[in-house]
Design a protein around this motif. Structure first.
Motif, PDB file in Angstrom:
ATOM      1  N   GLN A 148      -3.230 -13.130   6.721  1.00  0.00           N
ATOM      2  CA  GLN A 148      -2.970 -11.693   6.816  1.00  0.00           C
ATOM      3  C   GLN A 148      -4.183 -11.035   7.483  1.00  0.00           C
ATOM      4  O   GLN A 148      -5.304 -11.146   6.990  1.00  0.00           O
ATOM      5  CB  GLN A 148      -2.719 -11.097   5.436  1.00  0.00           C
ATOM      6  CG  GLN A 148      -1.405 -11.564   4.812  1.00  0.00           C
ATOM      7  CD  GLN A 148      -1.226 -11.005   3.416  1.00  0.00           C
ATOM      8  OE1 GLN A 148      -2.129 -11.070   2.590  1.00  0.00           O
ATOM      9  NE2 GLN A 148      -0.043 -10.456   3.158  1.00  0.00           N
ATOM     10  N   ARG A 188      -0.133  -5.576   0.909  1.00  0.00           N
ATOM     11  CA  ARG A 188      -1.553  -5.675   0.623  1.00  0.00           C
ATOM     12  C   ARG A 188      -2.040  -7.085   0.953  1.00  0.00           C
ATOM     13  O   ARG A 188      -1.282  -8.048   0.881  1.00  0.00           O
ATOM     14  CB  ARG A 188      -1.830  -5.347  -0.850  1.00  0.00           C
ATOM     15  CG  ARG A 188      -1.554  -3.882  -1.188  1.00  0.00           C
ATOM     16  CD  ARG A 188      -2.149  -3.521  -2.535  1.00  0.00           C
ATOM     17  NE  ARG A 188      -1.867  -2.133  -2.859  1.00  0.00           N
ATOM     18  CZ  ARG A 188      -2.556  -1.100  -2.396  1.00  0.00           C
ATOM     19  NH1 ARG A 188      -3.576  -1.303  -1.587  1.00  0.00           N
ATOM     20  NH2 ARG A 188      -2.245   0.127  -2.738  1.00  0.00           N
ATOM     21  N   VAL A 189      -3.318  -7.178   1.317  1.00  0.00           N
ATOM     22  CA  VAL A 189      -3.887  -8.475   1.683  1.00  0.00           C
ATOM     23  C   VAL A 189      -4.025  -9.333   0.433  1.00  0.00           C
ATOM     24  O   VAL A 189      -4.719  -8.970  -0.519  1.00  0.00           O
ATOM     25  CB  VAL A 189      -5.261  -8.294   2.359  1.00  0.00           C
ATOM     26  CG1 VAL A 189      -5.889  -9.649   2.635  1.00  0.00           C
ATOM     27  CG2 VAL A 189      -5.113  -7.500   3.643  1.00  0.00           C
ATOM     28  N   SER A 242      -6.476  -7.966   8.614  1.00  0.00           N
ATOM     29  CA  SER A 242      -6.768  -6.612   8.127  1.00  0.00           C
ATOM     30  C   SER A 242      -7.985  -6.065   8.849  1.00  0.00           C
ATOM     31  O   SER A 242      -8.691  -6.779   9.564  1.00  0.00           O
ATOM     32  CB  SER A 242      -7.024  -6.630   6.615  1.00  0.00           C
ATOM     33  OG  SER A 242      -8.154  -7.429   6.321  1.00  0.00           O
ATOM     34  N   VAL A 299      -5.178   3.036   9.348  1.00  0.00           N
ATOM     35  CA  VAL A 299      -5.061   1.929   8.404  1.00  0.00           C
ATOM     36  C   VAL A 299      -6.312   1.836   7.556  1.00  0.00           C
ATOM     37  O   VAL A 299      -7.368   2.398   7.885  1.00  0.00           O
ATOM     38  CB  VAL A 299      -4.843   0.594   9.159  1.00  0.00           C
ATOM     39  CG1 VAL A 299      -3.555   0.645   9.970  1.00  0.00           C
ATOM     40  CG2 VAL A 299      -6.030   0.267  10.068  1.00  0.00           C
ATOM     41  N   ARG A 324       2.849  -0.930   3.842  1.00  0.00           N
ATOM     42  CA  ARG A 324       2.384  -2.202   4.385  1.00  0.00           C
ATOM     43  C   ARG A 324       1.998  -3.135   3.244  1.00  0.00           C
ATOM     44  O   ARG A 324       1.533  -2.695   2.198  1.00  0.00           O
ATOM     45  CB  ARG A 324       1.178  -1.982   5.305  1.00  0.00           C
ATOM     46  CG  ARG A 324       1.469  -1.093   6.490  1.00  0.00           C
ATOM     47  CD  ARG A 324       0.260  -1.015   7.440  1.00  0.00           C
ATOM     48  NE  ARG A 324       0.504   0.009   8.446  1.00  0.00           N
ATOM     49  CZ  ARG A 324      -0.052   1.207   8.446  1.00  0.00           C
ATOM     50  NH1 ARG A 324      -0.933   1.535   7.513  1.00  0.00           N
ATOM     51  NH2 ARG A 324       0.246   2.082   9.379  1.00  0.00           N
ATOM     52  N   SER A 375       0.842  -1.183   0.000  1.00  0.00           N
ATOM     53  CA  SER A 375       0.000   0.000   0.000  1.00  0.00           C
ATOM     54  C   SER A 375       0.877   1.233   0.000  1.00  0.00           C
ATOM     55  O   SER A 375       2.099   1.147   0.077  1.00  0.00           O
ATOM     56  CB  SER A 375      -0.904  -0.007   1.245  1.00  0.00           C
ATOM     57  OG  SER A 375      -0.111   0.196   2.394  1.00  0.00           O
ATOM     58  N   GLU A 418      -7.484  -2.661   2.812  1.00  0.00           N
ATOM     59  CA  GLU A 418      -6.683  -3.470   1.897  1.00  0.00           C
ATOM     60  C   GLU A 418      -5.289  -3.785   2.427  1.00  0.00           C
ATOM     61  O   GLU A 418      -4.541  -4.549   1.823  1.00  0.00           O
ATOM     62  CB  GLU A 418      -6.562  -2.765   0.542  1.00  0.00           C
ATOM     63  CG  GLU A 418      -5.695  -1.504   0.545  1.00  0.00           C
ATOM     64  CD  GLU A 418      -6.495  -0.254   0.829  1.00  0.00           C
ATOM     65  OE1 GLU A 418      -5.970   0.841   0.576  1.00  0.00           O
ATOM     66  OE2 GLU A 418      -7.644  -0.376   1.294  1.00  0.00           O
ATOM     67  N   GLU A 419      -4.933  -3.226   3.588  1.00  0.00           N
ATOM     68  CA  GLU A 419      -3.595  -3.411   4.130  1.00  0.00           C
ATOM     69  C   GLU A 419      -3.529  -4.605   5.085  1.00  0.00           C
ATOM     70  O   GLU A 419      -4.429  -4.801   5.902  1.00  0.00           O
ATOM     71  CB  GLU A 419      -3.154  -2.160   4.888  1.00  0.00           C
ATOM     72  CG  GLU A 419      -3.059  -0.920   4.023  1.00  0.00           C
ATOM     73  CD  GLU A 419      -2.721   0.307   4.849  1.00  0.00           C
ATOM     74  OE1 GLU A 419      -1.824   1.060   4.435  1.00  0.00           O
ATOM     75  OE2 GLU A 419      -3.349   0.496   5.906  1.00  0.00           O
ATOM     76  N   ALA A 420      -2.448  -5.376   4.982  1.00  0.00           N
ATOM     77  CA  ALA A 420      -2.162  -6.415   5.963  1.00  0.00           C
ATOM     78  C   ALA A 420      -1.529  -5.751   7.181  1.00  0.00           C
ATOM     79  O   ALA A 420      -0.514  -5.067   7.062  1.00  0.00           O
ATOM     80  CB  ALA A 420      -1.230  -7.468   5.378  1.00  0.00           C
ATOM     81  N   LEU A 421      -2.129  -5.951   8.338  1.00  0.00           N
ATOM     82  CA  LEU A 421      -1.650  -5.316   9.555  1.00  0.00           C
ATOM     83  C   LEU A 421      -0.775  -6.256  10.373  1.00  0.00           C
ATOM     84  O   LEU A 421       0.168  -5.827  11.033  1.00  0.00           O
ATOM     85  CB  LEU A 421      -2.845  -4.849  10.400  1.00  0.00           C
ATOM     86  CG  LEU A 421      -3.913  -4.051   9.640  1.00  0.00           C
ATOM     87  CD1 LEU A 421      -5.048  -3.671  10.574  1.00  0.00           C
ATOM     88  CD2 LEU A 421      -3.308  -2.828   8.969  1.00  0.00           C
TER      89      LEU A 421
END
Length: 613
Positions: free
Chosen positions: A538, A532-533, A540, A595, A530, A526, A598-601
């Motif tokens: 992952q 992306r999922v 999110s 956040v 980070r 992203s 679409e971001e993997a946290l």
């Protein structure tokens, strides 16, 4: 028949309803000498959302605001709105905090405490009422008016009798959404007048366009005190105009005795002040009869619009308004007033934006369904309650009975940052916001949220870029008001407009980025860096939000369904759960980060499958 007394809301609920509680103390004080000379029964100046807004946005000490107003209004009762055991926050506080807060508010200048509970669970008013009486101040018991299959005039009358027995000095009907209709108002106040001897007050918002008629019917049937707002901050989701009610009642047995010309002068002052805060004006400023169907208070509608705008989903407003009554029924028909309005409204937004209803359940909804806010007016949805609370024991007593004294612990936690008992109580209400405020105050870096220049203002001889204008296209003229913009993403950005009175959402593409192959995003990360999922494991978020807490670290083993993050959106917290069982191999966020879905946290590697499977 007797004189009618007025409480003016210009310094609290009026600007809370119309400009998101953003009026600064510096704009209140110049009008105080005129306000003080009017002869109001009281001025509402504190409580509600003003405490939070002072700390969070205006970088003002709300206690200092109260002291300044007390000094500037020596001849007028000062009134505040208190949420019973919730005080001004979003949870129940231990009795020692309630008693300390009421005591300090009284010492700093409050004369009248309007006390209510969002569920009308009157057990949650008792300690606050006792504390007010112990200070020698006026305890006003408030009944939150709503309409549902389980609410009735007989029920409201019974609650009024209970408040009178509790020791309240007066009773108010708090019609926060403008749900009252004239004939129902007449019937309600006639019944109240016959049942209790205390002074009766009416607080009703103008959202549905019925408030003036409701006020007159209430007055004709025993109501002697009404809430109004100076005309320049009246109407819409605010209150009936003070000047109009004074004019309507002149030369009648209900004459207020107030000077209409003096009130008009104050109105012109606040008319000029309102322009200063144009950026906070609600899009819902006129009559909105939808409240008679969905029961959503006007202030709540403007908050929902802002929340949806932040999620780039303003077009889903009608879906959210349709979902709110369903959530409210699931929760046992609570009145929609702070904090239940936020609890119900935010959950409705989550339900609409997620793929499944209650895919994400906020912590506040979990606490509500457990009984942490008190007894719901009607039984809740049992399946939802089980889903939200699991094996947790349900609470059937007054929730604060389970809370140990906490004031000493609060003092210890905030430590030297607090230089007064008032600072400790601010920290109790809003821990993170208050800590930041106190740190910035100590460092001398307090800066209020900036005000945008008015579209028609002149800056150094040049007109600023307009946010409101007329667009002529193919011979047709359109009135356009730009109300906000989303965050840029992959060269695109959403802008939010009011086009000839209708909300619109426009997607704008950057030509420079769209035409530059070198700027193309390969989908691997992203804009924040980070990942992306793209795969299972992952973790999110379901909607854009802020990270409130990170519960795991790299190397930890987690079970599927275990909370790994706490997020905050729309003032509501939610837990984010591990999607699989395994080991944490990456943590890409920290507390305070913002956040997007679409971001993997967090990354979790699944346990290896047993050999042979």
């Amino acid at each position: 028949m007797s004189r009618v007394y007025i409480t003016d809301t210009i310094l609290r609920d009026a600007h809370q309803s119309l400009i998101a509680t953003r009026m600064r103390t510096e704009d209140m004080l110049p009008a105080c000498s005129q306000l003080d000379a009017i002869g109001y029964w009281s001025l509402e100046v504190w409580g509600g959302a003003t405490f939070d807004s002072c700390l969070r946005f205006l970088k003002e000490d709300p206690w200092e605001r109260l002291r300044l107003l007390r000094a500037a209004l020596p001849n007028t009762r000062l009134q505040m709105l208190l949420r019973g055991q919730n005080l001004l926050g979003y949870r129940h506080y231990a009795d020692d905090v309630v008693q300390a807060f009421v005591g300090r508010a009284a010492s700093n200048g409050i004369d009248v405490f309007r006390i209510f509970d969002a569920l009308n669970d009157l057990r949650n008013l008792k300690v606050a009422v006792e504390a007010v009486k112990a200070c020698g101040k006026h305890a006003q018991g408030a009944i939150s008016y709503t309409v549902s299959p389980v609410h009735s005039i007989a029920g409201f009358v019974a609650q009024a009798q209970e408040l009178a027995a509790m020791g309240c000095d007066s009773i108010t009907i708090k019609d926060m959404a403008g749900l009252l209709t004239p004939m129902v108002t007449a019937e309600l106040f006639r019944a109240l007048r016959a049942a209790v001897s205390l002074p009766l007050h009416l607080h009703s918002h103008a959202t549905a366009g019925l408030a003036e008629m409701c006020h007159l019917k209430a007055i004709e049937n025993g109501c002697t005190h009404i809430d109004t707002a100076i005309s320049s901050f009246a109407g819409g989701t605010s209150h009936v105009p003070t000047e109009s009610m004074v004019a309507a009642l002149r030369h009648t047995p209900y004459d207020t005795g107030l000077d209409l010309e003096a009130l008009q002068s104050i109105g012109f002052y606040f008319l000029s002040i309102r322009k200063k805060y144009h950026q906070y004006e609600s899009e819902y400023t006129g009559v909105d009869t939808r409240v008679q169907i969905n029961q959503v208070p006007g202030g709540m509608i403007s908050n929902l619009a802002q929340q949806l705008r932040e999620q780039n989903s303003l077009k889903r407003m009608d879906d959210v308004l349709a979902e709110i009554p369903r959530v409210r029924e699931d929760l046992g028909f609570p009145p929609l007033v702070t904090p239940t309005s936020q609890i119900v409204g935010s959950q409705a937004v989550f339900n609409v934006l997620a793929s499944n209803r209650y895919q994400t359940i906020t912590n506040e909804v979990k606490r509500y369904l457990q009984g942490g806010y008190g007894k719901s007016p009607a039984p809740v949805n049992v399946e939802l309650q089980q889903q939200a609370t699991g094996t947790s024991e349900l609470i059937d007593c007054r929730p604060a009975d389970l809370l140990p004294a906490e004031l000493d612990q609060l003092r210890q936690t905030i430590g030297a940052l607090a230089t007064s008992e008032e600072d400790v109580l601010s920290f109790a209400m809003f821990p993170d916001v208050s800590r930041q405020f106190l740190e910035e105050r100590k460092a001398g870096t307090l800066k209020p949220e900036p005000l945008q220049p008015h579209p028609c203002s002149q800056v150094q001889g040049h007109q600023t870029n307009p946010t409101e204008f007329h667009l002529v296209l193919h011979g047709e003229t359109f009135h356009v008001k730009v109300t906000g913009a989303g965050q840029p993403h992959d060269g695109e950005r959403n802008f939010y407009l009011i086009l000839d009175g209708m909300p619109e959402e426009v997607l704008v593409k950057s030509l420079s980025q769209a035409g530059n192959a070198g700027d193309k995003n390969d989908g691997s990360a992203s804009e924040t860096g980070r990942p992306r999922v793209t795969r299972e494991g992952q973790v999110s978020a379901t909607i854009p939000c802020k990270i409130s807490d990170v519960l795991v670290k790299q190397g930890d083993r987690v079970q599927a369904g275990q909370p790994v993050l706490v997020t905050e959106a729309m003032k509501m917290e939610s837990e984010v759960l591990a999607t699989i069982t395994g080991r944490v191999t990456g943590v890409y966020v920290q507390k305070g980060d913002r956040v997007t879905p679409e971001e993997a946290l967090i990354e979790i590697e699944a346990d290896a499958s047993p050999a042979g499977t």
